[in-house]
Design an enzyme around this catalytic site. Structure first.
Site, PDB file in Angstrom:
ATOM      1  N   ASP A  96       0.831  -1.216   0.000  1.00  0.00           N
ATOM      2  CA  ASP A  96       0.000   0.000   0.000  1.00  0.00           C
ATOM      3  C   ASP A  96       0.862   1.261   0.000  1.00  0.00           C
ATOM      4  OD1 ASP A  96      -2.522   1.235  -0.033  1.00  0.00           O
ATOM      5  OD2 ASP A  96      -2.468   1.577   2.126  1.00  0.00           O
ATOM      6  N   SER A 114      -7.661   5.266  -0.425  1.00  0.00           N
ATOM      7  CA  SER A 114      -7.792   3.904  -0.943  1.00  0.00           C
ATOM      8  C   SER A 114      -9.217   3.422  -0.716  1.00  0.00           C
ATOM      9  CB  SER A 114      -6.811   2.967  -0.232  1.00  0.00           C
ATOM     10  OG  SER A 114      -5.485   3.416  -0.377  1.00  0.00           O
ATOM     11  N   GLN A 128      -5.501  -2.124  -6.774  1.00  0.00           N
ATOM     12  CA  GLN A 128      -6.194  -1.221  -5.866  1.00  0.00           C
ATOM     13  C   GLN A 128      -6.980  -0.181  -6.651  1.00  0.00           C
ATOM     14  OE1 GLN A 128      -4.452   2.312  -3.460  1.00  0.00           O
ATOM     15  NE2 GLN A 128      -4.344   0.597  -2.012  1.00  0.00           N
TER      16      GLN A 128
END
Length: 277
Positions: A182, A206, A256
């Site tokens: 991430d 996110s 993502q």
């Protein structure tokens, strides 16, 4: 219970939630299976300074696979939900893509040193100092794409490894990669637009995060995180990436979707560009 970890701002770092949730789900595994896929949803912003309570529910369990749901709460608020699938080791057909960049860590390190010494953007990027407090060391292939502000192609890469060797087993090694996955990721979808997270040009967060583990990483060693964004629109962006070991082995794939809502002058520009000519 997941304790607070290193943070850049007041919000809980998404990679920390994914990693802690994965370890919570792995703690339920009794038959030696390891996580092969993770699908996480960030439901609301968590606080970086507050512990997170993780609850694990087993959804299905057979001889080869097990699937578990993890819910994360701070107080009464549900902030995060994730499913993780576990699989035992089996032989099978195999193929994998090759790394899209040269596997030369020292060249990347020298490039970063040169950029920091000679580029005016280096002095004005607080992110460079913030990253020194993270447990994962990062060396970008193109420092300007990571730390700079000019528009760039929506494709880049970074070398990553633990700042201090963990000597961890396969469950924790997957969690360490999950944490790192991430980092410096959602900015790929912002690169072509000259926008970076943390500024006043866009609201960025996110939305969901997926990982497929192809093999057990050794995150004490360097891994190349090759990333890119094939699409952005409707205030969202899609990011994709592959983790390669230093010898070129593909060990994980990540995807993502993120919020990238334009604000202020950026919104004005987007609206002007969308008007019929």
């Amino acid at each position: 219970m997941g304790e607070p970890g290193p943070a850049i701002g007041p919000r809980l770092f998404g990679g920390q939630a994914v990693a802690q949730a994965l370890m919570a789900a792995s703690g339920e595994e009794q038959d030696g299976r390891l996580a092969h896929s993770v699908h996480a949803h960030f439901l609301r912003a968590g606080a970086a300074s507050v512990p997170v309570e993780y609850t694990v529910t087993t959804l299905a369990e057979g001889r080869s696979f097990a699937t578990r749901r993890v819910e994360a709460r701070q107080g009464a608020a549900l902030i995060f939900a994730m499913t993780a699938s576990f699989h035992g080791q089996e032989p099978g057909f195999a193929h994998a893509v090759d790394p899209p960049f040269d596997l030369d860590v020292e060249a990347a390190r020298n490039s970063l040193k040169s950029w920091m010494a000679h580029n005016t953007e280096a002095a004005s990027s607080p992110l460079i100092n913030h990253l020194q407090h993270r447990p994962v060391e990062i060396v970008p292939l193109d420092p300007g794409s990571l730390f700079g502000t000019r528009a760039r192609e929506a494709q880049t890469g970074s070398w990553m490894r633990m700042r201090e060797a963990a000597g961890a087993g396969p469950q924790m090694q997957r969690a360490l990669l999950a944490y790192a996955s991430d980092m410096m990721f959602l900015r790929n979808s912002l690169l072509p637009h000259g926008v970076r997270p943390g500024g006043d040009k866009a609201q960025v967060a996110s939305l969901d995060h997926a990982i497929w583990f192809h093999d057990t990483p050794d995150f004490d060693q360097w891994h190349l995180f090759a990333t890119g964004s094939p699409w952005a629109g409707h205030a969202r962006g899609l990011n994709q990436g592959h983790f390669f070991s230093v010898d070129g082995k593909l060990v994980a794939t990540v995807a993502q979707e993120n919020l990238m809502r334009p604000l202020g002058s950026s919104l004005d520009r987007v609206l002007a560009e969308s008007e019929p000519s």
